[in-house]
Motif scaffolding. Structure first.
Motif, PDB file in Angstrom:
ATOM      1  N   LEU A  29      34.420  37.882  32.148  1.00 13.25           N
ATOM      2  CA  LEU A  29      36.152  38.105  32.566  1.00 13.25           C
ATOM      3  C   LEU A  29      36.926  36.793  31.963  1.00 13.25           C
ATOM      4  O   LEU A  29      37.663  36.830  31.250  1.00 13.25           O
ATOM      5  CB  LEU A  29      36.419  38.216  33.835  1.00 13.25           C
TER       6      LEU A  29
ATOM      7  N   ARG B 206      46.396  39.660  32.476  1.00 13.56           N
ATOM      8  CA  ARG B 206      45.582  40.385  31.943  1.00 13.56           C
ATOM      9  C   ARG B 206      45.082  41.247  32.999  1.00 13.56           C
ATOM     10  O   ARG B 206      44.729  42.627  32.930  1.00 13.56           O
ATOM     11  CB  ARG B 206      44.677  39.961  31.105  1.00 13.56           C
ATOM     12  N   SER B 207      44.546  40.563  34.167  1.00 13.60           N
ATOM     13  CA  SER B 207      44.244  41.519  35.365  1.00 13.60           C
ATOM     14  C   SER B 207      45.293  42.221  36.221  1.00 13.60           C
ATOM     15  O   SER B 207      44.955  43.620  36.319  1.00 13.60           O
ATOM     16  CB  SER B 207      43.607  40.460  36.422  1.00 13.60           C
TER      17      SER B 207
ATOM     18  N   ASP C 102      45.848  45.177  33.792  1.00 12.71           N
ATOM     19  CA  ASP C 102      44.438  46.365  33.849  1.00 12.71           C
ATOM     20  C   ASP C 102      44.688  46.995  34.950  1.00 12.71           C
ATOM     21  O   ASP C 102      44.377  48.266  34.824  1.00 12.71           O
ATOM     22  CB  ASP C 102      43.199  45.387  33.826  1.00 12.71           C
TER      23      ASP C 102
ATOM     24  N   THR D 171      45.101  51.143  34.813  1.00 15.78           N
ATOM     25  CA  THR D 171      44.046  51.871  35.678  1.00 15.78           C
ATOM     26  C   THR D 171      44.521  52.574  36.802  1.00 15.78           C
ATOM     27  O   THR D 171      44.144  53.818  36.936  1.00 15.78           O
ATOM     28  CB  THR D 171      42.866  51.049  35.966  1.00 15.78           C
TER      29      THR D 171
ATOM     30  N   PHE E 124      40.607  48.021  39.684  1.00 18.08           N
ATOM     31  CA  PHE E 124      40.251  47.593  38.248  1.00 18.08           C
ATOM     32  C   PHE E 124      39.696  48.643  37.338  1.00 18.08           C
ATOM     33  O   PHE E 124      39.187  49.276  37.806  1.00 18.08           O
ATOM     34  CB  PHE E 124      39.453  46.291  38.073  1.00 18.08           C
ATOM     35  N   SER E 125      39.907  48.424  35.922  1.00 22.74           N
ATOM     36  CA  SER E 125      39.036  49.428  34.959  1.00 22.74           C
ATOM     37  C   SER E 125      37.587  48.947  35.189  1.00 22.74           C
ATOM     38  O   SER E 125      37.129  48.004  35.694  1.00 22.74           O
ATOM     39  CB  SER E 125      39.503  49.141  33.665  1.00 22.74           C
TER      40      SER E 125
ATOM     41  N   THR F  23      36.755  45.675  33.569  1.00 24.92           N
ATOM     42  CA  THR F  23      37.086  44.444  34.326  1.00 24.92           C
ATOM     43  C   THR F  23      36.424  44.242  35.564  1.00 24.92           C
ATOM     44  O   THR F  23      36.310  43.297  36.042  1.00 24.92           O
ATOM     45  CB  THR F  23      38.812  44.732  34.438  1.00 24.92           C
TER      46      THR F  23
ATOM     47  N   GLY G 120      33.266  42.617  35.025  1.00 25.30           N
ATOM     48  CA  GLY G 120      33.503  41.092  34.660  1.00 25.30           C
ATOM     49  C   GLY G 120      33.845  40.361  35.892  1.00 25.30           C
ATOM     50  O   GLY G 120      33.359  39.213  36.162  1.00 25.30           O
ATOM     51  N   GLU G 121      34.663  41.017  36.803  1.00 23.50           N
ATOM     52  CA  GLU G 121      35.060  40.375  38.002  1.00 23.50           C
ATOM     53  C   GLU G 121      33.885  40.196  38.607  1.00 23.50           C
ATOM     54  O   GLU G 121      33.782  38.856  39.492  1.00 23.50           O
ATOM     55  CB  GLU G 121      36.128  41.064  38.731  1.00 23.50           C
TER      56      GLU G 121
END
Length: 397
Positions: free
Chosen positions: A235, A266-267, A270, A274, A300-301, A304, A307-308
């Motif tokens: 992320l 970006r978060s 996203d 989503t 989140f997607s 993401t 990644g988180e």
């Protein structure tokens, strides 16, 4: 602001408050909730409660209040983009940490351990106790007398607590339901098995975004990590590489801020994209459809979210368990446990707290009074009480 979506919470359709407050000519019901929270004593105390780094570590590290304000701003931004009620999202965000103890999660763990013989301690239930019982500003009632929807959001912003049959759900399936869950005064049943509103869900994910971005920022400022350490971290890594490529010659603090702001942006983008897709796929048309959707819709997607999880794992290993953090953590845990045990033994607390503890009918009731008192402390006040009672000052170095 444009008209809210059909599935947004509607202030004019609120189930209302336990104690009648009469209409306001200038504010919606959720605006009134937000204002009551901001003016509360518990909200002001957040400025002297630890987030990750103790207050004495430096004036520029985040505390519970600055974290809460950042969560509130993000929640409001996402609510606006999703055409939700911004004021309800903000009210839930502003109140989500009101039940936190001094010394951050270390204090919460210590108090939960001390309360283990008395059904434990949960900061989310404590927030409900704060807003429904412990705040004592009003002439006619205890608590802040918030609307049903705000109380629901505080209690369930992280999801349902039970299954439809009343059995514990999610993490509570292993831990059991927290003490006090069956003793929350509200105008109507808080429906533990349903999801909360989209506004509450927005506040919850804003909390996650704030933790990710700002704990990186504080860890960089503290020198626990460098930007180079983040290059391959999920992320954050792609953003770090991008920033270092675009701005190789600017000062590290400017590079760090650029990473932080891009990660937040970006978060949030996203989540908005989503969630919009989730709402359309679920076919929800009303706030009741949201509650009965059987799933969290503000998410989140998948990429993401994965990644988180990786970023959180990195932060846990390299920041939250760093010895520079753990030394004061262990000292602060001892402060909380020692204070709890002394108060349980002596009821030596000021004012109404000591009077109530001495009059408690049994140890369980006395323990809950002590927990309320300790949880409400700021870091400095806890240290002052420790010095008063033990004639010593903890060593956080």
């Amino acid at each position: 602001m444009s008209e809210t979506a059909p599935y947004a919470s509607k202030s004019e359709l609120s189930l209302g408050r336990l104690h009648g407050a009469g209409p306001s000519p200038t504010r919606s019901e959720y605006q009134r909730d937000r204002d009551r929270i901001i003016h509360s004593t518990a909200f002001r105390r957040l400025q002297h409660k630890t987030q990750v780094f103790l207050q004495h570590d430096g004036n520029h590290f985040r505390n519970r209040l600055t974290h809460t304000l950042e969560v509130s701003q993000m929640a409001r931004s996402m609510a606006r983009a999703l055409r939700l009620d911004e004021d309800l999202a903000e009210a839930v965000a502003l109140s989500h940490d009101l039940g936190h103890t001094p010394f951050g999660h270390a204090g919460e763990r210590a108090l939960h351990h001390a309360m283990a013989p008395y059904k434990g301690f949960d900061h989310n239930i404590q927030a409900m106790r704060v807003v429904t019982r412990l705040e004592n500003r009003y002439a006619e009632h205890d608590g802040l007398n918030l609307t049903w929807e705000t109380l629901e959001g505080i209690l369930k912003h992280n999801g349902p607590l039970t299954n439809a049959d009343g059995t514990p759900y999610g993490k509570f399936a292993l831990e059991g339901l927290p003490a006090g869950i069956d003793d929350i005064p509200a105008i109507a049943d808080l429906r533990l098995s349903s999801h909360a509103s989209l506004e509450a869900q927005t506040a919850a994910i804003a909390d996650d975004i704030a933790y990710n971005a700002h704990d990186i920022d504080d860890a960089l400022r503290a020198g626990l990590i460098t930007l180079a350490d983040l290059v391959d971290v999920p992320l954050a890594g792609p953003i770090v590489r991008e920033v270092l490529s675009l701005y190789p010659d600017v000062a590290p603090n400017r590079q760090a801020h650029e990473v932080q702001r891009r990660l937040i942006t970006r978060s949030i983008e996203d989540v908005i994209a989503t969630t919009s897709a989730n709402i359309a796929a679920a076919g929800v048309k009303t706030v009741e459809d949201v509650r009965n959707a059987g799933q969290t819709l503000v998410t989140f997607s998948p990429a993401t979210a994965e990644g988180e999880r990786g970023l959180k794992s990195f932060l846990f290993e390299r920041v939250y368990r760093h010895e520079a953090v753990m030394v004061p953590v262990r000292a602060s845990e001892k402060v909380v446990i020692d204070l709890f045990e002394r108060y349980m033994a002596t009821s030596d607390m000021p004012g109404r707290w000591g009077i109530s503890a001495k009059a408690a009918p049994d140890a369980d009731h006395r323990a809950r009074i002590v927990a309320d008192f300790v949880a409400g402390m700021t870091d400095p006040y806890a240290l002052d009480e420790y010095t008063r009672l033990f004639d010593a000052r903890p060593d956080f170095l």
